[in-house]
Design an enzyme around this catalytic site. Structure first.
Site, PDB file in Angstrom:
ATOM      1  N   ARG A  51       0.796  -1.223   0.000  1.00  0.00           N
ATOM      2  CA  ARG A  51       0.000   0.000   0.000  1.00  0.00           C
ATOM      3  C   ARG A  51       0.836   1.284   0.000  1.00  0.00           C
ATOM      4  O   ARG A  51       0.583   2.192  -0.786  1.00  0.00           O
ATOM      5  CB  ARG A  51      -0.913   0.058   1.243  1.00  0.00           C
ATOM      6  CG  ARG A  51      -2.230  -0.593   1.078  1.00  0.00           C
ATOM      7  CD  ARG A  51      -2.660  -1.167   2.379  1.00  0.00           C
ATOM      8  NE  ARG A  51      -1.674  -2.187   2.744  1.00  0.00           N
ATOM      9  CZ  ARG A  51      -1.745  -3.452   2.306  1.00  0.00           C
ATOM     10  NH1 ARG A  51      -2.743  -3.822   1.581  1.00  0.00           N
ATOM     11  NH2 ARG A  51      -0.804  -4.346   2.605  1.00  0.00           N
ATOM     12  N   THR A  52       1.792   1.384   0.897  1.00  0.00           N
ATOM     13  CA  THR A  52       2.471   2.673   1.072  1.00  0.00           C
ATOM     14  C   THR A  52       3.227   3.037  -0.203  1.00  0.00           C
ATOM     15  O   THR A  52       3.101   4.153  -0.718  1.00  0.00           O
ATOM     16  CB  THR A  52       3.414   2.621   2.293  1.00  0.00           C
ATOM     17  OG1 THR A  52       2.684   2.073   3.388  1.00  0.00           O
ATOM     18  CG2 THR A  52       3.923   3.990   2.649  1.00  0.00           C
ATOM     19  N   LYS A  80      26.026  -2.990  -1.054  1.00  0.00           N
ATOM     20  CA  LYS A  80      27.483  -2.776  -1.123  1.00  0.00           C
ATOM     21  C   LYS A  80      27.966  -1.958   0.072  1.00  0.00           C
ATOM     22  O   LYS A  80      29.126  -1.580   0.143  1.00  0.00           O
ATOM     23  CB  LYS A  80      27.837  -2.047  -2.419  1.00  0.00           C
ATOM     24  CG  LYS A  80      27.403  -2.787  -3.666  1.00  0.00           C
ATOM     25  CD  LYS A  80      27.621  -1.897  -4.897  1.00  0.00           C
ATOM     26  CE  LYS A  80      26.730  -2.320  -6.042  1.00  0.00           C
ATOM     27  NZ  LYS A  80      26.579  -1.253  -7.046  1.00  0.00           N
ATOM     28  N   ARG A 101      11.102   3.973   3.338  1.00  0.00           N
ATOM     29  CA  ARG A 101      10.770   2.977   4.377  1.00  0.00           C
ATOM     30  C   ARG A 101      12.038   2.215   4.705  1.00  0.00           C
ATOM     31  O   ARG A 101      12.801   1.848   3.806  1.00  0.00           O
ATOM     32  CB  ARG A 101       9.689   2.016   3.877  1.00  0.00           C
ATOM     33  CG  ARG A 101       9.503   0.857   4.846  1.00  0.00           C
ATOM     34  CD  ARG A 101       8.296   0.021   4.539  1.00  0.00           C
ATOM     35  NE  ARG A 101       7.061   0.745   4.832  1.00  0.00           N
ATOM     36  CZ  ARG A 101       5.867   0.173   4.832  1.00  0.00           C
ATOM     37  NH1 ARG A 101       5.739  -1.104   4.544  1.00  0.00           N
ATOM     38  NH2 ARG A 101       4.794   0.879   5.108  1.00  0.00           N
ATOM     39  N   HIS A 129       4.867   5.653  11.537  1.00  0.00           N
ATOM     40  CA  HIS A 129       4.389   5.508  10.156  1.00  0.00           C
ATOM     41  C   HIS A 129       3.441   6.685   9.897  1.00  0.00           C
ATOM     42  O   HIS A 129       2.223   6.531   9.855  1.00  0.00           O
ATOM     43  CB  HIS A 129       3.665   4.175  10.009  1.00  0.00           C
ATOM     44  CG  HIS A 129       3.375   3.760   8.594  1.00  0.00           C
ATOM     45  ND1 HIS A 129       3.455   4.620   7.520  1.00  0.00           N
ATOM     46  CD2 HIS A 129       2.983   2.562   8.091  1.00  0.00           C
ATOM     47  CE1 HIS A 129       3.142   3.951   6.411  1.00  0.00           C
ATOM     48  NE2 HIS A 129       2.846   2.704   6.732  1.00  0.00           N
TER      49      HIS A 129
HETATM   50  N1   CP Z   1      -0.307  -0.039   5.768  1.00  0.00           N
HETATM   51  C1   CP Z   1       0.904  -0.330   5.246  1.00  0.00           C
HETATM   52  O1   CP Z   1       1.908   0.260   5.608  1.00  0.00           O
HETATM   53  O2   CP Z   1       0.878  -1.302   4.282  1.00  0.00           O
HETATM   54  P1   CP Z   1       2.157  -1.769   3.460  1.00  0.00           P
HETATM   55  O3   CP Z   1       3.107  -2.418   4.430  1.00  0.00           O
HETATM   56  O4   CP Z   1       1.623  -2.736   2.434  1.00  0.00           O
HETATM   57  O5   CP Z   1       2.772  -0.548   2.851  1.00  0.00           O
END
Ligand code: CP
Length: 306
Positions: A51-52, A80, A101, A129
């Site tokens: 999703r993100t 590396k 991320r 998050h």
């Molecule tokens: N909600 C969320 O962070 O989903 P993903 O891990 O799929 O990005």
């Protein structure tokens, strides 16, 4: 230049403005279809995501911009030994904004300090998050009509679930929000959230183990999965993973207007039979995630739309 590492990087007023913009994007997507032409978003994902990453990419494409990046640290020069600081210095030459991320808490913050472009924390370890929180706030405000006067149940892995930590930090800023923290003893919310956020802000909260006991009083239930990737051993994960399963029978204990949210991915904690319940809002939440990320990109790039 502004970076987003935590929901607290925005004031309540800035957040309201962002959510208003997201709602306008939802109503008038055509108005925004070309406003980021010539702009590029880099998605730097050192940890898996559906999703993100894809909603960030969809958001930039919906705005007329382009995207580049990697979805797996193994295909980047991190293998590396390149640091996130050197990576973002490099990416600053290729893109106008970046979403990162990383499994290590604080890695996007380290990147932001070396960056020439705005950096968005797209999830750092078990820490924060913030764009999931923006998604959650937009979903709650759009479907409930308010962010105050709510009793919110947070259920599941409250120890490792970064979405829960970010959401609590954001919601304590609104009046008369009460929290019911539903978890097994081993997965309780960390002390820095309990004492450092809830108690520090004089918020009413209680901790319970049984979901059934909490359901009748909730305006909103935020389910989370047990975060397998953050457990030190598989045995503990297996013991915990099915501790909570929200099914149709349990939904009968909840009020007619109680919304069910989940950041997703879901594993077993919400039975598929709940998906058709009108109170299940977790796939609407996914759609709101695109609108709010569009709004965030526009805000950080300071793109004005008349
Ligand atoms: N909600 C969320 O962070 O989903 P993903 O891990 O799929 O990005």
């Amino acid at each position: 230049m502004k970076h987003i590492m935590s929901p607290l990087d925005m004031t309540v007023e800035e957040l309201d403005k962002l959510l208003d913009l997201a709602n306008d994007i939802e109503r008038h997507p055509e108005k925004y279809a070309h406003v980021c032409e010539g702009k590029r978003l880099a998605t730097l994902f050192y940890e898996p995501s559906t999703r993100t990453r894809l909603s960030f990419e969809a958001a930039m494409m919906n705005l007329g911009g382009k995207v580049l990046g990697f979805s797996d640290a193994g295909s980047s020069s991190a293998t590396k030994g390149e640091s996130v600081a050197d990576t973002i210095r490099t990416v600053s030459c290729y893109a106008d904004i970046a979403a990162m991320r990383h499994p290590k808490e604080g890695a996007p913050l380290v990147a932001s300090m070396a960056s020439r472009i705005p950096v968005i924390n797209a999830g750092d370890g078990g820490h924060q998050h913030p764009t999931q929180t923006l998604t959650d706030l937009l979903t709650i405000r759009s479907l409930k009509g308010r962010l105050n006067n709510l009793t919110i149940g947070l259920c599941g892995d409250l120890k490792f679930g970064r979405t829960v930590h970010s959401l609590i930090e954001a919601l304590v800023r609104y009046d008369n929000v009460k929290f019911v923290l539903i978890s097994p003893e081993e997965l309780r919310v960390p002390g820095y959230i309990r004492e450092g956020v809830l108690e520090k802000n004089n918020k009413e909260y209680k901790e319970v183990v049984r979901l059934e006991d909490a359901l009748p009083e909730l305006d909103l239930l935020y389910m989370t999965r047990v975060q397998r990737e953050r457990f030190f051993n598989e045995e503990d994960y297996v013991r915990m993973k099915d501790f909570y399963i929200l099914d149709a029978a349990k939904m009968e204990l909840a009020g007619p207007d109680m919304l069910v949210l989940h950041p997703l991915p879901r594993v077993n904690e919400i039975a598929v039979e709940v998906d058709n319940d009108p109170r299940a809002a977790y796939f609407k939440q996914v759609q709101y995630g695109v609108y709010v990320r569009m709004a965030l990109i526009l805000t950080l790039l300071e793109v004005e739309v008349c």
